[in-house]
Each structure stands twice: as C-alpha cells, then as structure tokens.
Design an enzyme around this catalytic site. Sequence first.
Site, PDB file in Angstrom:
ATOM      1  CG  ASP A 107      -2.233   8.142   4.036  1.00 45.15           C
ATOM      2  OD1 ASP A 107      -2.009   6.997   4.466  1.00 45.15           O
ATOM      3  OD2 ASP A 107      -2.021   8.482   2.869  1.00 45.15           O
TER       4      ASP A 107
ATOM      5  NE  ARG B 279      -1.882   4.299  -5.314  1.00 45.15           N
ATOM      6  CZ  ARG B 279      -1.692   4.602  -4.026  1.00 45.15           C
ATOM      7  NH1 ARG B 279      -0.513   4.396  -3.472  1.00 45.15           N
ATOM      8  NH2 ARG B 279      -2.690   5.073  -3.303  1.00 45.15           N
TER       9      ARG B 279
ATOM     10  CE  LYS C 257      -1.892   1.726   3.796  1.00 44.71           C
ATOM     11  NZ  LYS C 257      -1.371   0.974   2.631  1.00 44.71           N
ATOM     12  CB  THR C 258      -6.769   6.133   0.622  1.00 44.64           C
ATOM     13  OG1 THR C 258      -5.465   6.427   1.127  1.00 44.64           O
ATOM     14  CG2 THR C 258      -7.544   7.442   0.463  1.00 44.64           C
TER      15      THR C 258
ATOM     16  CB  THR D 185       3.398   1.775   4.629  1.00 42.27           C
ATOM     17  OG1 THR D 185       4.230   2.866   5.065  1.00 42.27           O
ATOM     18  CG2 THR D 185       2.390   2.295   3.616  1.00 42.27           C
TER      19      THR D 185
END
Length: 342
Positions: free
Chosen positions: A112, A220, A67-68, A161
């Site tokens: 975020d 990640r 997302k980032t 999230t």
Amino acid sequence: MTTERLVAAGADDIERAAEAALRPRSLEDFVGQRVVRDQLSLVLHAALGRGTPPDHVLLSGPPGLGKTTLAMIIANELGTSLRVTSGPAIQHAGDLAAVLSSLEEGEVLFIDEIHRLARPAEELLYVAMEDFRVDVVVGKGAGASAIPLSLPPFTVVGATTRAGLLPAPLRDRFGFTGHLDFYAADELERVVTRSAHLLGAPLDADAARELASRSRGTPRIANRLLRRVRDWAQVRGDGSMDLRAARAALEVYEVDALGLDRLDRAVLTSLCTRFNGGPVGLSTLAVTVGEETETVETVAEPYLVREGLMGRTPRGRVATPAAWAHLGLEPPAPAGTLFDAD
C-alpha cells in the site's frame, strides 16, 4: 482545530477492521469499477489457465475506492495467501529483502502507498519484480559483497493514490495498471444495500439512495455513513433504517445533501460572506476557518473543486454560482466599469 471527519476518505486501523467484514471476496461480488474488474478478471483467469503467477498489478486512484479490497480478491481468486505491507513501513532495503525472502511460490505481496517506498527499497524491488532475485549484501565497506538470492515467482500488487510520484522504472515493471474512479450513485446504492444485509440491518431503498447521494462517490464513506445511521436507528429510532433515520442521523453528523461537512461549509461560507466570493489566497482562507493551510488544500478543497463549488485561479480561490446556490445566498452584483453608461 481539525477533528475526525465522517466524510474523510482515509481510514485508521480500527475502521479497517470494521471494513473487513464487509469486503467482497470475489470479483463477481465486487460492485463498480466495471472496466478494471473485467480486465483484471481476464488477467487472473489467463494466469490460472497457464498455471503461472499473473503479471504484477498496480492499482491507482483516490482513497476509499477499493484498492485494498481488490488486492485481497486477487489473492483469493488465485487461491493463495496475501502478504500486506506499506511504503512508509519499508524504510530500508533490508526491510524489503526480509519480506521478499520469506515469500512462497505464487504468493501475492500487497504494498500500500507504494509511492512512499524509500529509494534503496525501490531499487531492490526493481530486480525482485523482474528477475525474482534479491542481492543480499554481506560485510561493510570495501570488503562488502553481494550474494544473489533467488526468489520463487510471486505477484506484487501495488496501490497508490499518487501514481505520478512513482518513478518510471518501477511503474514499467507492472504488467497491469488499473485506475479506480469515483462511484456513481446507483453503484453506491448497491454497496450500502449489500453492506446493510451483511450487518443484519436491512436498509430501506429510499435510505440507500439518500446515503449514496451524500457519500462523495466513495464506498468507504458510504459504509461509514451506514454505520452511523444504524447507530441512530438503534439508539434514537425504532431500529428501522428508513429515510427518516438516514436523514436524522446525517443531520446529527452535519453531512448535508451534497456530502459536505462542517469544514467544507465553513470554507464555502467564509469565501462567500467574508470575501465576496473571492478571489482570496489559500492561507488567508485557512486562517479564517481556523485550520491549517494544508488541511484546507488537501482535505476540503479537492471535493469542492470536483463538485464545481470552488475554482482555483492565479489570484486565489473563488466561489462558483453553485456554491452561492448551495448555501442559499445571493451572489453579488457584477462590479461596474468605467465604460458603463450612467
């Protein structure tokens, strides 16, 4: 006692800095999430063609899926700068007003964990997103007055999230909503292969496949495992990141073939050996493995349930046949009933 988990999907500031060098800079280089990527490309190119900022964008999904990275790509594709903040960092409407009033035309504001915005800041954001205006309150008490301050057009990119926690008025102000799903193994192979190339440490195809299979569908985690394999190859191997190095490194860090770590296996082992496969209450299970209830429920349990290794029932948690098979244990024989023949 909880220790840092190699297969945790979250990241601290140090890891985010390490990730920065591996982030793709364009949608073309972004691996996976084909549907979201194609839809977002259409939105951005249409906005560029019109010469106007695109609609506000909401990205939802589990942590670690990009997302980032997509927020940074949006700013890069638009040829503008990115302002980064987070919901927990904005506890007062004044904090958000200060950020909004400093934005320049066409800039992208990335928030975020937007579901954690304080309520007064949410209400201020409603007006800013829809009318490009903030009302600055001057004075206190009965003599206070609100002075409207116009803002240049900008784009908000929100990441969450837990999309269900967003209030409807805020969610409705996003013109584009994209949900990111877990990655397939072949996509993760491409992720780690690309990352290894950027790190200057070529990765064997078999090793890439091994890392992908243990990364829990999360880029990640895949990149984190890659860095640990690189460490092992440098310190204990001959520098080659091959299948042998990958397996040896993951054995050191106790990440098994399904991507389970020490905590995951402790939960499953306790459930199978101490409670005969369950059902057992969550708090009892947590005490058995020496962890807090919240840790077991939010850290270990989601992946175990998603992989079909654990089930939730009204009476408690139960182990599935797949859990017994993964641990190499024999499930108990079904209990007899009063109606069984002698």
